[in-house]
Every structure is written in C-alpha cells, then in structure tokens.
Motif scaffolding. Structure first.
Motif, PDB file in Angstrom:
ATOM      1  N   VAL A   1       0.863  -1.264   0.068  1.00  0.00           N
ATOM      2  CA  VAL A   1       0.110  -0.002  -0.064  1.00  0.00           C
ATOM      3  C   VAL A   1       0.848   1.351   0.071  1.00  0.00           C
ATOM      4  N   ASP A   2       1.998   1.270   0.737  1.00  0.00           N
ATOM      5  CA  ASP A   2       2.826   2.369   0.915  1.00  0.00           C
ATOM      6  C   ASP A   2       3.711   2.806  -0.356  1.00  0.00           C
ATOM      7  N   ALA A   3       3.680   1.831  -1.237  1.00  0.00           N
ATOM      8  CA  ALA A   3       4.684   1.891  -2.415  1.00  0.00           C
ATOM      9  C   ALA A   3       3.729   2.283  -3.400  1.00  0.00           C
ATOM     10  N   ARG A   4       2.671   2.657  -3.225  1.00  0.00           N
ATOM     11  CA  ARG A   4       1.607   2.875  -4.432  1.00  0.00           C
ATOM     12  C   ARG A   4       0.968   4.183  -4.349  1.00  0.00           C
ATOM     13  N   ARG A   5       0.624   4.909  -5.127  1.00  0.00           N
ATOM     14  CA  ARG A   5      -0.063   6.124  -5.052  1.00  0.00           C
ATOM     15  C   ARG A   5      -1.627   5.950  -5.308  1.00  0.00           C
ATOM     16  N   ASN A   6      -2.424   6.103  -4.189  1.00  0.00           N
ATOM     17  CA  ASN A   6      -3.577   5.485  -4.078  1.00  0.00           C
ATOM     18  C   ASN A   6      -4.531   6.503  -3.877  1.00  0.00           C
ATOM     19  N   LEU A   7      -5.771   6.527  -5.136  1.00  0.00           N
ATOM     20  CA  LEU A   7      -6.498   7.467  -5.263  1.00  0.00           C
ATOM     21  C   LEU A   7      -7.479   7.875  -4.040  1.00  0.00           C
ATOM     22  N   VAL A   8      -7.800   6.635  -3.260  1.00  0.00           N
ATOM     23  CA  VAL A   8      -8.534   6.558  -2.018  1.00  0.00           C
ATOM     24  C   VAL A   8      -7.986   7.424  -0.903  1.00  0.00           C
ATOM     25  N   GLY A   9      -6.521   7.742  -1.223  1.00  0.00           N
ATOM     26  CA  GLY A   9      -6.211   8.445   0.178  1.00  0.00           C
ATOM     27  C   GLY A   9      -6.282   9.953  -0.119  1.00  0.00           C
ATOM     28  N   LEU A  10      -6.855  10.328  -1.380  1.00  0.00           N
ATOM     29  CA  LEU A  10      -7.382  11.720  -1.285  1.00  0.00           C
ATOM     30  C   LEU A  10      -8.739  11.955  -0.931  1.00  0.00           C
ATOM     31  N   PHE A  11      -9.342  10.939  -0.441  1.00  0.00           N
ATOM     32  CA  PHE A  11     -10.777  11.025  -0.176  1.00  0.00           C
ATOM     33  C   PHE A  11     -11.278  12.059   0.915  1.00  0.00           C
ATOM     34  N   MET A  12     -10.253  11.790   2.095  1.00  0.00           N
ATOM     35  CA  MET A  12     -10.515  12.559   3.476  1.00  0.00           C
ATOM     36  C   MET A  12     -10.319  14.150   3.055  1.00  0.00           C
TER      37      MET A  12
ATOM     38  N   SER B   1      -6.607   4.374   2.801  1.00  0.00           N
ATOM     39  CA  SER B   1      -7.485   5.580   3.033  1.00  0.00           C
ATOM     40  C   SER B   1      -6.977   6.690   3.774  1.00  0.00           C
ATOM     41  N   GLN B   2      -5.871   6.336   4.440  1.00  0.00           N
ATOM     42  CA  GLN B   2      -5.261   7.108   5.770  1.00  0.00           C
ATOM     43  C   GLN B   2      -4.062   8.092   4.906  1.00  0.00           C
ATOM     44  N   ILE B   3      -4.156   9.357   5.376  1.00  0.00           N
ATOM     45  CA  ILE B   3      -3.026  10.199   4.919  1.00  0.00           C
ATOM     46  C   ILE B   3      -1.730   9.665   5.408  1.00  0.00           C
ATOM     47  N   ARG B   4      -0.780   9.717   4.610  1.00  0.00           N
ATOM     48  CA  ARG B   4       0.492   8.912   4.377  1.00  0.00           C
ATOM     49  C   ARG B   4       1.143   9.580   5.842  1.00  0.00           C
ATOM     50  N   LYS B   5       1.261  10.481   6.181  1.00  0.00           N
ATOM     51  CA  LYS B   5       1.969  11.046   7.487  1.00  0.00           C
ATOM     52  C   LYS B   5       1.122  10.556   8.951  1.00  0.00           C
ATOM     53  N   MET B   6      -0.051  10.161   8.806  1.00  0.00           N
ATOM     54  CA  MET B   6      -0.976   9.589   9.972  1.00  0.00           C
ATOM     55  C   MET B   6      -0.999   8.156  10.118  1.00  0.00           C
ATOM     56  N   ARG B   7      -0.009   7.484   9.120  1.00  0.00           N
ATOM     57  CA  ARG B   7      -0.329   5.989   9.168  1.00  0.00           C
ATOM     58  C   ARG B   7       0.387   5.631  10.266  1.00  0.00           C
ATOM     59  N   ALA B   8       0.060   4.503  10.877  1.00  0.00           N
ATOM     60  CA  ALA B   8       0.843   3.567  12.051  1.00  0.00           C
ATOM     61  C   ALA B   8       0.498   2.189  11.719  1.00  0.00           C
ATOM     62  N   PRO B   9       1.923   1.731  11.532  1.00  0.00           N
ATOM     63  CA  PRO B   9       3.340   2.134  11.582  1.00  0.00           C
ATOM     64  C   PRO B   9       3.546   2.866  10.739  1.00  0.00           C
ATOM     65  N   LYS B  10       4.550   3.562  10.585  1.00  0.00           N
ATOM     66  CA  LYS B  10       5.054   4.562   9.667  1.00  0.00           C
ATOM     67  C   LYS B  10       5.644   3.988   8.473  1.00  0.00           C
ATOM     68  N   PRO B  11       5.131   4.277   7.139  1.00  0.00           N
ATOM     69  CA  PRO B  11       5.576   3.785   5.826  1.00  0.00           C
ATOM     70  C   PRO B  11       7.270   3.374   5.917  1.00  0.00           C
ATOM     71  N   ARG B  12       7.518   2.220   5.365  1.00  0.00           N
ATOM     72  CA  ARG B  12       8.919   1.933   5.209  1.00  0.00           C
ATOM     73  C   ARG B  12       9.347   2.129   3.936  1.00  0.00           C
ATOM     74  N   LEU B  13       8.356   2.391   2.909  1.00  0.00           N
ATOM     75  CA  LEU B  13       8.808   2.712   1.398  1.00  0.00           C
ATOM     76  C   LEU B  13       7.984   3.940   1.155  1.00  0.00           C
ATOM     77  N   THR B  14       8.582   4.387  -0.017  1.00  0.00           N
ATOM     78  CA  THR B  14       7.890   5.512  -0.626  1.00  0.00           C
ATOM     79  C   THR B  14       7.304   5.188  -1.912  1.00  0.00           C
ATOM     80  N   PRO B  15       6.125   5.730  -2.392  1.00  0.00           N
ATOM     81  CA  PRO B  15       5.800   5.702  -3.940  1.00  0.00           C
ATOM     82  C   PRO B  15       6.447   5.546  -4.923  1.00  0.00           C
ATOM     83  N   GLY B  16       6.431   4.129  -5.584  1.00  0.00           N
ATOM     84  CA  GLY B  16       7.498   3.872  -6.503  1.00  0.00           C
ATOM     85  C   GLY B  16       8.401   2.830  -6.159  1.00  0.00           C
TER      86      GLY B  16
END
Length: 218
Positions: A120-131, A200-215
C-alpha cells in the motif's frame, strides 16, 4: 447362647470400623507430632503466618486518605514515577511506529500484514485523497449553500471511485500475498479491507510509519 440379630451385628461392625479408623488417625497424628516435635499446621494457617499480620480496615475516611498518602509516597517520588511512565509509554509508541512486531496492535502483527503495508505504501492510491477532498467539499458547501447539489454529486462520484479502487487494491494485495506466503490463511476480504483502510489514511498519519515511498519496489 444369646445370638445377635442381623441388624445389631451390622451396627456393631460399623462401630468397630469407625473406632479403628479414629484410632489409626490419632496414631498417625501422634507419630507426626512426635517426629517433628509439633503438630502439622494447616495450609490456611501457614499462608496467614507467611503473609504476616493484616492491617485492620480504616474506620474513617480521613484514616483511609492518610493510609493512601502513606502508601503513595512523597510528591517527589510520585513525580519520578510519572516521568518514568511517560518515558516508557513514549518508548513503546516509538517502537510501535517503527514497526517492531512486539509493540504492534494484534491486527498489525506478522510478516503478512507488514507486506501488505509495504504494498500500500509503495503505491499512489486515489482513495487516500478522499478525506482531504471530502473536507474541502463540505467547507465549500457551508460557504456557498447553493452548491449543495454539486457537492453531493461530487461526493457520490468520489465514493464510487473509492469502491472501485478498493476492490482493485484488494485483489492486488491478495494475489501478492499468496505468491510470497502460499501457506498463509490470512487472505480474502479481511486482508483487502486492511489494505483499503491503510490506503485511505493520510500518509503522515499512518501507523506504523511507511517504510517505503511511492514507486519503491516491494
């Protein structure tokens, strides 16, 4: 010769057996007492002596408060204990955000869930823009009540896109998990829902923190 009746004979036998048992028990106790020099204490009495005397219950509320203050320690000691608890809680939170399996919630534990988070963290998800988009649309609706119809339609379109992407993301996650962990039973709707909620969560608010970046490769 006078013979006993059957009932009298049974009674006499039972009395004799009871007397014999009592005599045997007294003999065993006497032997134990003679061997140790003292009678064997009961378990309840031994535990009571081990714990020591129990303080009587407080008679008044003032006495109860005084006893609580005495057991609570001084003000400096309470401050030190509170600081230690805050430091321990902060340490646990940092370890949880870092992804240490021991400190994670039960839903986040295990290599399968960690792999799903990486996908999930390695993708750019459109659902993350919903909030954020939903917040903007709601604020614009309050600012201009005439746009209520347009805002409602836009939110319905966003929800439709969310459902479509959620189904697509769930299939991707389940297929990749089956490839890497073929023996796992943690698949299906539950795993897809877990990925959807994280996406669906904003990247900075995800717990645990993402280990990967998009791409990044997973």
């Amino acid at each position: 010769m006078k013979l006993f009746r059957r009932g009298e004979s049974d009674t006499t036998d039972a009395t004799a057996v009871t007397t014999a048992d009592a005599s045997t028990e007294e003999a065993v106790q006497a032997t134990a007492t003679a061997g140790k020099g003292r009678p064997t204490p009961r378990r309840r009495d031994a535990e009571a002596r081990k714990r020591g005397p129990v303080a009587p219950a407080p008679m008044t509320s003032k006495e109860a408060r005084a006893r609580r203050r005495a057991t609570r320690g001084s003000k400096a000691e309470r401050k030190v204990a509170a600081a230690e608890r805050r430091a321990a809680a902060q340490d646990r939170r940092e370890r949880m955000l870092a992804g240490e399996d021991k400190y994670l919630l039960p839903r986040d534990r295990g290599p399968v869930r960690a792999h799903v988070r990486d996908i999930v963290d390695a993708r750019r998800n459109l659902v993350g823009l919903f909030m954020p988009m939903a917040l903007v649309l709601i604020l614009s609706m309050f600012a201009a009540p005439g746009l209520q119809t347009i805002v409602t339609l836009a939110m319905l379109v966003m929800m439709a896109f969310m459902i479509i992407e959620g189904v697509f993301l769930g299939r991707i996650v389940n297929n990749r998990v089956r490839e890497r962990y073929p023996d796992t039973t943690d698949t299906g709707f539950k795993l897809g829902w877990y990925a959807f909620v994280r996406a669906s969560q904003i990247r900075k608010m995800r717990a645990p923190k993402p280990r990967l970046t998009p791409g990044d490769p997973v």
